[in-house]
Design a protein around this motif. Sequence first.
Motif, short mmCIF file in Angstrom:
data_model
loop_
_atom_site.label_atom_id
_atom_site.label_comp_id
_atom_site.label_asym_id
_atom_site.label_seq_id
_atom_site.Cartn_x
_atom_site.Cartn_y
_atom_site.Cartn_z
N THR A 189 0.84 -1.19 0.00
CA THR A 189 0.00 0.00 0.00
C THR A 189 0.88 1.24 0.00
OG1 THR A 189 -0.11 0.00 2.42
CG2 THR A 189 -1.86 -1.18 1.23
N ILE A 190 0.47 2.23 -0.78
CA ILE A 190 1.20 3.50 -0.85
C ILE A 190 0.27 4.58 -0.33
CG2 ILE A 190 2.41 5.13 -2.33
CD1 ILE A 190 2.90 2.85 -4.29
N PRO A 191 0.45 5.00 0.92
CA PRO A 191 -0.46 6.01 1.49
C PRO A 191 -0.20 7.39 0.90
CG PRO A 191 1.28 5.51 3.05
CD PRO A 191 1.47 4.57 1.89
N LEU A 192 -1.27 8.19 0.81
CA LEU A 192 -1.18 9.57 0.36
C LEU A 192 -1.78 10.45 1.45
CD1 LEU A 192 -0.52 11.62 -1.87
CD2 LEU A 192 -2.81 11.23 -2.80
N PHE A 193 -0.95 11.27 2.06
CA PHE A 193 -1.40 12.10 3.17
C PHE A 193 -1.71 13.50 2.66
CE2 PHE A 193 1.57 8.95 4.96
CZ PHE A 193 0.71 8.32 5.84
N TRP A 194 -2.95 13.91 2.80
CA TRP A 194 -3.36 15.24 2.39
C TRP A 194 -3.16 16.24 3.53
CZ3 TRP A 194 -8.33 15.50 -1.09
CH2 TRP A 194 -8.12 14.75 -2.25
N TYR A 195 -2.86 17.47 3.15
CA TYR A 195 -2.78 18.64 4.04
C TYR A 195 -1.58 18.61 4.99
CZ TYR A 195 -7.66 18.52 2.55
OH TYR A 195 -8.81 18.42 1.80
N ASN A 196 -1.02 17.43 5.26
CA ASN A 196 0.15 17.34 6.15
C ASN A 196 0.99 16.14 5.69
OD1 ASN A 196 2.01 17.53 8.19
ND2 ASN A 196 0.57 17.15 9.86
N GLU A 197 1.67 16.30 4.59
CA GLU A 197 2.34 15.18 3.94
C GLU A 197 3.43 14.56 4.81
OE1 GLU A 197 3.80 16.52 0.21
OE2 GLU A 197 1.82 16.94 -0.63
N THR A 198 4.11 15.37 5.60
CA THR A 198 5.19 14.85 6.44
C THR A 198 4.71 14.35 7.79
OG1 THR A 198 5.64 17.07 7.31
CG2 THR A 198 6.83 16.41 5.33
N LEU A 199 3.41 14.43 8.05
CA LEU A 199 2.83 14.01 9.33
C LEU A 199 3.49 14.74 10.50
CD1 LEU A 199 2.42 10.15 8.81
CD2 LEU A 199 0.79 11.98 8.33
N ASN A 200 3.82 16.02 10.27
CA ASN A 200 4.43 16.84 11.32
C ASN A 200 3.33 17.33 12.26
OD1 ASN A 200 5.84 18.60 12.92
ND2 ASN A 200 6.72 19.78 11.25
N TYR A 201 3.43 16.94 13.53
CA TYR A 201 2.37 17.29 14.47
C TYR A 201 2.31 18.78 14.74
CZ TYR A 201 -1.02 16.28 18.09
OH TYR A 201 -2.18 16.22 18.82
N LYS A 202 3.40 19.49 14.57
CA LYS A 202 3.40 20.94 14.78
C LYS A 202 2.50 21.63 13.76
CE LYS A 202 8.08 21.08 16.72
NZ LYS A 202 8.38 19.67 16.51
N THR A 203 2.42 21.07 12.56
CA THR A 203 1.53 21.64 11.55
C THR A 203 0.09 21.63 12.02
OG1 THR A 203 3.02 20.88 9.80
CG2 THR A 203 0.77 21.42 9.15
N PHE A 204 -0.28 20.63 12.79
CA PHE A 204 -1.63 20.52 13.31
C PHE A 204 -1.83 21.37 14.56
CE2 PHE A 204 -4.59 18.25 16.20
CZ PHE A 204 -5.74 18.35 15.45
N MET A 205 -0.80 21.49 15.41
CA MET A 205 -0.95 22.12 16.71
C MET A 205 -0.74 23.62 16.69
SD MET A 205 -2.02 20.06 18.93
CE MET A 205 -1.86 21.26 20.25
N VAL A 206 0.15 24.14 15.84
CA VAL A 206 0.47 25.56 15.88
C VAL A 206 -0.77 26.44 15.65
CG1 VAL A 206 1.74 27.40 14.70
CG2 VAL A 206 2.90 25.28 15.33
N PRO A 207 -1.62 26.17 14.66
CA PRO A 207 -2.83 27.01 14.52
C PRO A 207 -3.71 26.98 15.76
CG PRO A 207 -2.47 25.72 12.53
CD PRO A 207 -1.51 25.20 13.55
N GLY A 208 -3.82 25.82 16.41
CA GLY A 208 -4.63 25.73 17.62
C GLY A 208 -4.02 26.49 18.78
N ILE A 209 -2.70 26.39 18.96
CA ILE A 209 -2.03 27.13 20.03
C ILE A 209 -2.17 28.63 19.80
CG2 ILE A 209 0.18 27.57 21.16
CD1 ILE A 209 -0.95 24.85 21.78
N LEU A 210 -2.12 29.06 18.55
CA LEU A 210 -2.29 30.48 18.23
C LEU A 210 -3.69 30.95 18.63
CD1 LEU A 210 -1.13 33.02 17.03
CD2 LEU A 210 -1.76 32.19 14.76
N VAL A 211 -4.69 30.11 18.39
CA VAL A 211 -6.06 30.42 18.83
C VAL A 211 -6.10 30.57 20.35
CG1 VAL A 211 -8.38 29.46 19.06
CG2 VAL A 211 -7.19 29.34 16.88
#
Length: 373
Positions: A165-187
């Motif tokens: 299987t070859i997974p395709l990750f949308w919106y966060n290709e590197t699976l970097n958790y900071k990409t998900f958390m930084v907008p929330g911490i800014l809020v």
Amino acid sequence: MKTIGYIIQKEFRQIFRNKAMLPIIFIMPLFQLIILSNAATFEVKNIKFSYIDHDHSAVSRALVEKFDISSYFNVITDFPSHHLATAAMLNGEVDVILEIPQNFERDLAKDKYAPLGITINAIDGAAAGIENVYISQIIQGFNRNIRPELMQQGQSSNVMKSINTIPLFWYNETLNYKTFMVPGILVLLVTMITLFLSGMNIVREKEIGTLEQINVTPIKKSQFIIGKLFPFWVIGLALLSVGLIIAKLIFDVPMLGSLLLMYGYTSIYILVILGIGLFISNFTDTQQQAMFISWFFIVIFILMSGLFTPIESMPKWAQTITDFNPIKYFVQVMRMVMLKGSSLTDIMPQLLKTLAFAVIMNGLAVWSYRKTS
């Protein structure tokens, strides 16, 4: 408008005259954004790994090596018996115990099957679940790689080829958790700073006695409220600007959507928070009371906003309550606009609900404010 302008000018002078308040407004949030974005992560690393190898074969050593080269596991030691291993886990010395049975290599080559024993310290259930996923992935990858080596040359043509299987990750290709958390911490930072400042500002006027002097002047209630809250509305947008710059320069968070749309929604959202702060200040007499009440509500709002835990995993009654949580919509909009490039049409449900919150909270705040001496 001229009266409002004088009040705004007075507020900005009062804010910048307080030297102790400036670091709290501008410097502390920046450090919090940098520190929290690195600390608030669901990734589990440096897992203390141990093993019991009853087989002592080349295959068992290769399996242990797979864990040793993983960036998530730190192989501590091996144990000669299950009793010693469990005693070490009881003392907190290890988190995971891998037990490899006797004849592991022989059973794997002969029967194409061999059991493994995995013991995980599950005091932290969330971390244990993530560790289990890591272990399963390593063992599955090892199984796919080792099977062809163990098969006899004459049987290799009869073996079914494995499916990759070859997974395709949308919106966060590197699976970097900071990409998900930084907008929330800014809020989180924009919300906390604007709520605390607006809630304590009018209470401070009560404590020092200047509010009574203002109340006996011909200044209208609407003029006073607008002049009081406008500086903190500007400060909230300034914090957003600095936070976005840090998010891009330090954490390289993608900003796919429109900045104008982001600022437009934030402008409405800050009105909600300012209305809550004014409403709280109308029923408190000291800054300490205002701080405690603001902190009480902000903790509940943050924990039920989907910032740290998915709303879908909450009970049904909790999910219903989150519909009345304005922070939930701000977190959703920030992640949608920054990471997905969402348009005005995409965030319209959140925008309308936030606008309704702004009208209701500011209406209640103005209604509850009494211009009396």
